[in-house]
Design an enzyme around this catalytic site. Sequence first.
Site, PDB file in Angstrom:
ATOM      1  CG  HIS A 163      23.803  44.966  29.891  1.00 53.26           C
ATOM      2  ND1 HIS A 163      23.609  45.721  31.034  1.00 53.26           N
ATOM      3  CD2 HIS A 163      25.064  45.234  29.474  1.00 53.26           C
ATOM      4  CE1 HIS A 163      24.716  46.424  31.277  1.00 53.26           C
ATOM      5  NE2 HIS A 163      25.604  46.147  30.342  1.00 53.26           N
ATOM      6  CG  ASP A 164      18.623  39.606  26.153  1.00 53.43           C
ATOM      7  OD1 ASP A 164      17.900  39.357  27.140  1.00 53.43           O
ATOM      8  OD2 ASP A 164      18.482  39.027  25.061  1.00 53.43           O
ATOM      9  CB  SER A 198      15.046  37.793  30.028  1.00 53.22           C
ATOM     10  OG  SER A 198      16.463  37.828  29.975  1.00 53.22           O
ATOM     11  CG  HIS A 252      33.483  49.371  26.197  1.00 51.68           C
ATOM     12  ND1 HIS A 252      34.272  48.930  27.242  1.00 51.68           N
ATOM     13  CD2 HIS A 252      32.237  48.915  26.467  1.00 51.68           C
ATOM     14  CE1 HIS A 252      33.539  48.244  28.098  1.00 51.68           C
ATOM     15  NE2 HIS A 252      32.297  48.222  27.651  1.00 51.68           N
ATOM     16  CB  THR A 253      34.888  51.368  19.460  1.00 58.46           C
ATOM     17  OG1 THR A 253      35.369  52.392  18.597  1.00 58.46           O
ATOM     18  CG2 THR A 253      33.824  50.579  18.726  1.00 58.46           C
ATOM     19  CG  ASP A 272      36.585  55.284  20.564  1.00 52.22           C
ATOM     20  OD1 ASP A 272      35.920  56.223  20.110  1.00 52.22           O
ATOM     21  OD2 ASP A 272      36.743  54.225  19.938  1.00 52.22           O
ATOM     22  CG  ASP A 305      37.173  53.843  15.294  1.00 46.06           C
ATOM     23  OD1 ASP A 305      37.154  53.506  16.510  1.00 46.06           O
ATOM     24  OD2 ASP A 305      37.116  55.032  14.922  1.00 46.06           O
TER      25      ASP A 305
END
Length: 322
Positions: free
Chosen positions: A66-67, A76, A191-192, A245, A252
Amino acid sequence: MAFSKGLIFAMIFAVLAIVKPSEAALDAHYYDQSCPAAEKIILETVRNATLYDPKVPARLLRMFFHDCFIRGCDASILLDSTRSNQAEKDGPPNISVRSFYVIEDAKRKLEKACPRTVSCADVIAIAARDVVTLSGGPYWSVLKGRKDGTISRANETRNLPPPTFNVSQLIQSFAARGLSVKDMVTLSGGHTIGFSHCSSFESRLQNFSKFHDIDPSMNYAFAQTLKKKCPRTSNRGKNAGTVLDSTSSVFDNVYYKQILSGKGVFGSDQALLGDSRTKWIVETFAQDQKAFFREFAASMVKLGNFGVKETGQVRVNTRFVN
């Protein structure tokens, strides 16, 4: 086709010649003389925080993304809002970003060891690498020498890719940051170790479209499980949601395996299987974890180089400009 050594070296030098100055300014050994203990201090801080709160790895990795996606990797996202300005951390997509205290703690220790030397932006980048490695993922050498930004605007967080994006929108968003289709699918693999609140995916579970109550790309049994975690009742907990997950504490390739099974939580995740430009990458990573690790490390370095400023400051306090 055979190449002479001379031609190979010429090709390498040609590539180096077109590297952007801002990228070339970064150096893996940037603090070797000025703050040799920097990475050790950050690692120990991150490790201790993770032992105390297992959610820290996912939170710090998300913070890095996100930064970097707003104004480049310039910390920021750490700046507080003021009376005259609402900062990034208070923008809608960042309201759920957590564990700022870990970066603050590391920065305080660094200021004692090496005052006004290590930038907050570098702390975030190193911490992101460390949480991946501590979770069982790959290690890579973090290029350092970033400067901290002085501008942070909440309205710019609208440029973050939401979990409802389709593949074309994702490709466009990542391309604007110098990232390829493969980088996009690879970095989505972060996202794991992720978690999501219901609000980011519950539109897929009910009244999805005129023709389908549930998103047809989602495994039906999986959708029913998510419905139970996200009941549409007034007493639903504010932290209701699900991991992204089934092995959420381990970095992984299970994320990709779940997409193949129709168990991607976000619409943007599951969409990767339905587009020929991205499907083959999902299938490759689902079968070959080493390939995923190798590409993830490379893509993280690439993202970490985006928008790096040649001028700026080394913030003393993570939350305020000097």
